[in-house]
Write an enzyme that holds these catalytic residues in place. Structure first.
Site, PDB file in Angstrom:
ATOM      1  N   ARG A 165       0.892  -1.178  -0.146  1.00 53.77           N
ATOM      2  CA  ARG A 165      -0.091  -0.042   0.112  1.00 53.77           C
ATOM      3  C   ARG A 165       0.727   1.256   0.026  1.00 53.77           C
ATOM      4  NH1 ARG A 165      -5.110   1.821  -0.908  1.00 53.77           N
ATOM      5  NH2 ARG A 165      -5.986   3.011   0.912  1.00 53.77           N
ATOM      6  N   THR A 199      -8.878   0.874  -9.481  1.00 56.79           N
ATOM      7  CA  THR A 199      -8.462  -0.257  -8.657  1.00 56.79           C
ATOM      8  C   THR A 199      -8.793  -1.658  -9.664  1.00 56.79           C
ATOM      9  OG1 THR A 199      -9.285   0.511  -6.576  1.00 56.79           O
ATOM     10  CG2 THR A 199      -8.883  -1.857  -6.600  1.00 56.79           C
ATOM     11  N   THR A 228      -4.413  -0.797  -6.779  1.00 55.46           N
ATOM     12  CA  THR A 228      -5.162   0.562  -7.235  1.00 55.46           C
ATOM     13  C   THR A 228      -4.127   1.915  -7.432  1.00 55.46           C
ATOM     14  OG1 THR A 228      -7.160   1.727  -6.328  1.00 55.46           O
ATOM     15  CG2 THR A 228      -5.479   1.064  -4.731  1.00 55.46           C
ATOM     16  N   ASN A 237      -6.389   4.263  -6.984  1.00 57.68           N
ATOM     17  CA  ASN A 237      -7.424   4.944  -6.183  1.00 57.68           C
ATOM     18  C   ASN A 237      -8.384   5.226  -7.401  1.00 57.68           C
ATOM     19  OD1 ASN A 237      -9.335   5.582  -4.219  1.00 57.68           O
ATOM     20  ND2 ASN A 237      -8.377   7.670  -3.787  1.00 57.68           N
ATOM     21  N   ASP A 289      -7.855   8.209   0.552  1.00 57.30           N
ATOM     22  CA  ASP A 289      -8.351   7.297   1.373  1.00 57.30           C
ATOM     23  C   ASP A 289      -8.124   7.581   2.885  1.00 57.30           C
ATOM     24  OD1 ASP A 289      -9.533   5.639  -0.587  1.00 57.30           O
ATOM     25  OD2 ASP A 289      -7.994   4.163  -0.758  1.00 57.30           O
ATOM     26  N   SER A 335      -7.846   1.102   3.532  1.00 58.18           N
ATOM     27  CA  SER A 335      -8.079   0.553   2.113  1.00 58.18           C
ATOM     28  C   SER A 335      -9.386  -0.386   2.358  1.00 58.18           C
ATOM     29  CB  SER A 335      -7.159  -0.250   1.526  1.00 58.18           C
ATOM     30  OG  SER A 335      -7.509  -0.796   0.451  1.00 58.18           O
ATOM     31  N   SER A 336     -10.223  -0.359   1.304  1.00 52.79           N
ATOM     32  CA  SER A 336     -11.122  -1.429   1.318  1.00 52.79           C
ATOM     33  C   SER A 336     -10.818  -2.857   0.557  1.00 52.79           C
ATOM     34  CB  SER A 336     -12.423  -1.102   0.631  1.00 52.79           C
ATOM     35  OG  SER A 336     -13.042   0.048   1.363  1.00 52.79           O
ATOM     36  N   GLY A 392     -13.637  -1.137  -6.825  1.00 53.18           N
ATOM     37  CA  GLY A 392     -14.881  -0.737  -6.540  1.00 53.18           C
ATOM     38  C   GLY A 392     -15.005   0.106  -5.140  1.00 53.18           C
ATOM     39  N   GLY A 393     -14.044   0.497  -4.646  1.00 55.76           N
ATOM     40  CA  GLY A 393     -13.956   1.447  -3.374  1.00 55.76           C
ATOM     41  C   GLY A 393     -14.539   0.492  -2.226  1.00 55.76           C
TER      42      GLY A 393
HETATM   43  N1  GLY Z   1      -8.483   3.024  -3.056  1.00 58.99           N
HETATM   44  C1  GLY Z   1      -9.578   2.383  -2.854  1.00 58.99           C
HETATM   45  C2  GLY Z   1      -9.201   1.440  -1.512  1.00 58.99           C
HETATM   46  O1  GLY Z   1      -8.152   0.962  -1.215  1.00 58.99           O
HETATM   47  O2  GLY Z   1     -10.074   1.058  -0.691  1.00 58.99           O
END
Ligand code: GLY
Length: 576
Positions: A101, A388, A406, A408, A430, A459-460, A480-481
């Site tokens: 990340r 992503t 990602t 983002n 984020d 992050s998701s 997809g966030g």
């Molecule tokens: N950038 C989307 C995530 O990491 O959740």
């Protein structure tokens, strides 16, 4: 002797032909790759056919996605890779989570965006202030060196080929170009940092379906990485180009930040669901904890809403939909209150996932009504396609990779690296950038997720591997966030609870709730109005949106390996 279903083993310098649709119904017998783009899946397959393992295939697929989905992920971004290897091949852990990340530059602290706000909005979403230090190249090359078997030049070859000789524009690419047009129209200052992409890669916005896209500048970057490894990116000419675009536009990230980027090697989170082991991502992903909470709640309450006979279960039964939505609301309430980078913040992982706590959440669910917002999670704070890309791989030994990466949102920061044909991420968004204000995904997050030098934003991304009796059963993840979490889970549940095959499991319409805003969203393709009516009667406010995640799923059954790429983004799996 095996049958090669696709033409991916060719090393010709032309784009590889996608397989006929009919071939997808047949299970693969040896290995498979599911990704967001047919050319990227075939890059992975090419590695498997050369004798490489799942990690070689994942790394080749990822570098290829950097070229063919440059608005979703790539060498200017970051990601998470979950690796599962049956048995112990070497002294390294056989189940590992690589955390590459992006990190906050040293110059960005918790007040940075509050102070910048006087100079206008959206600094965490567009431009040099939105960029976090990229981790993808370091992460992928670590994976290759310690878990792969092939050399750098071999795994980077398909990506370089795609960048040099081109690939064709599809609907997803055209939609990203339309987004870039909007950014350039609404924020004219971004034109200076998007010129190469706009003019050369997007043909000044005139790209049409099936037009050929090339990116010789990114080919040059990838060639440098193939030759010199991650030093080319973090200390060599690419690092210099990143530092110079930041300096030219008064951005906070420096060559020192780039040179000092370090990835983390994590122990994956583990949980269970009806006899299966769920292996997933720890913080700074929020997806792993959320998935374990939701699955734990479902395990306790599913029998009240579903028929014991699998054949008579229905994945759009309103009772099931309501239970799953209520579980999502609990998980997202805790996400908002507690989750952040656990290198900086004490994240109560054990407390949030232990069985007594999950039972208390499950017990609190009213199967007939939704509840006021502060009844979710354990402490409710005062509310103070996206980009992503995911890829799933399995090889003939059962080694599995789930990898989500990602930059983002679409085209990330819209800051391209001069001479090297890739966009830098806007992952700083984020973080909780302005306390009390939601981010680009409408997510409320706590002050624990404020930026600090070297910290990683929450992050998701939820790469997940499901193992049953020691063998990989499912590999999944999504883009997809926040809809990554709910999209991935619904595809997994479609297999684990409703026994769907991967294509049906990823194609089925989905819904999403993230606690705040208090809206239950159904995809536009959701046609069962009676379910929406039933949710409204239970007190849910409902809404619509286009896509809820883009999932890449592999399922291993007794007759072979089935892989599915979500039709929402035009991906296609490959295997043999
Ligand atoms: N950038 C989307 C995530 O990491 O959740």
């Amino acid at each position: 002797m095996f049958v090669v279903c696709l033409s991916a083993c060719t090393t010709s310098h032309t784009e590889l032909a996608p397989p006929p649709r009919a071939a997808l119904a047949q299970p693969f017998q040896n290995g498979a790759v599911a990704s967001d783009h047919p050319v990227a899946s075939q890059a992975g397959l090419e590695m498997l056919l050369l004798g490489g393992n799942a990690v070689d295939a994942a790394v080749a697929t990822s570098f290829c996605l950097s070229v063919v989905r440059p608005y979703s992920c790539g060498i200017g971004g970051g990601g998470f890779m979950l690796i599962y290897e049956p048995g112990n091949r070497h002294e390294l852990p056989s189940t590992v989570a690589l955390n590459y990340r992006e990190t906050s530059p040293v110059a960005v602290d918790r007040n940075y965006y509050v102070n910048l706000k006087n100079a206008g909005d959206k600094h965490s979403q567009f431009g040099v202030h939105s960029v976090a230090v990229p981790g993808t190249v370091r992460g992928l090359l670590y994976a290759l060196e310690y878990y792969g078997t092939l050399d750098r030049a071999t795994v980077l070859a398909p990506a370089i080929r795609a960048a040099e000789f081109g690939f064709t524009a599809d609907a997803s690419f055209l939609s990203a170009v339309a987004t870039l047009r909007t950014v350039r129209d609404e924020l004219p200052e971004m034109r200076a940092t998007t010129e190469y992409f706009w003019n050369t890669v997007c043909n000044a916005g005139e790209l049409k379906l099936s037009d050929r896209i090339t990116n010789p500048q990114q080919a040059a970057a990838l060639q440098l990485i193939a030759l010199h490894g991650d030093e080319a990116f973090y200390a060599g000419p690419i690092a210099d180009a990143i530092a110079s675009v930041m300096a030219d536009h008064n951005g906070p990230m420096t060559a020192h930040d780039v040179a000092n980027y370090s990835m983390r090697i994590e122990t994956p989170l583990r949980g269970s669901f009806f006899g299966r082991d769920i292996i997933t991502m720890p913080p700074p992903s929020s997806g792993g904890i959320a998935q374990l909470q939701i699955l734990g709640i479902l395990e306790r309450r599913l029998s009240e809403v579903l028929n014991v006979d699998v054949a008579r279960r229905n994945s759009i039964d309103p009772n099931y939909v309501h239970l799953l939505v209520e579980a999502m609301k609990h998980a997202f309430a805790d996400r908002a209150a507690y989750l952040a980078d656990d290198d900086f913040i004490d994240v109560p992982i054990e407390r949030l996932t232990n069985s007594m706590y999950v039972k208390s959440l499950a017990d609190s669910i009213d199967l007939n009504n939704t509840q006021p917002r502060f009844n979710y999670g354990s402490v409710a704070p005062a509310p103070a396609d996206s980009g992503t890309s995911h890829l799933s791989v399995i090889d003939s030994t059962g080694m599995a990779v789930a990898c989500t990466e990602t930059i983002n949102t679409i085209f990330g920061s819209c800051v391209e690296v001069p001479g090297y044909g890739f966009m830098l991420n806007n992952e700083m968004d984020d973080f909780t950038t302005i306390p009390g204000e939601p981010n680009a995904y409408g997510l409320q997050q706590s002050e624990d997720n404020l930026p600090q030098p070297g910290k990683r934003p929450l992050s998701s991304m939820s790469p997940t591997i499901v193992v049953r009796a020691g063998r990989v059963e499912l590999i999944a993840g999504a883009s997809g966030g926040p809809r990554i979490i709910t999209g991935t889970l619904q595809a997994l549940l479609n297999c684990m609870v409703f026994d769907m095959q991967p294509e049906a499991a990823v194609t089925a319409p989905r819904f999403h709730h993230q606690w705040l805003p208090e809206v239950l969203q159904f995809e536009d393709r959701w046609t069962d109005e009676h379910v929406i009516d039933a949710m409204q009667r239970r007190g849910h406010t409902t809404g619509r949106r286009d896509d809820i995640g883009v999932v890449q799923l592999i399922r291993v059954s007794t007759d072979g390996i089935r892989a599915a790429s979500d039709p929402r983004k035009g991906g296609r799996p490959a295997g043999y």
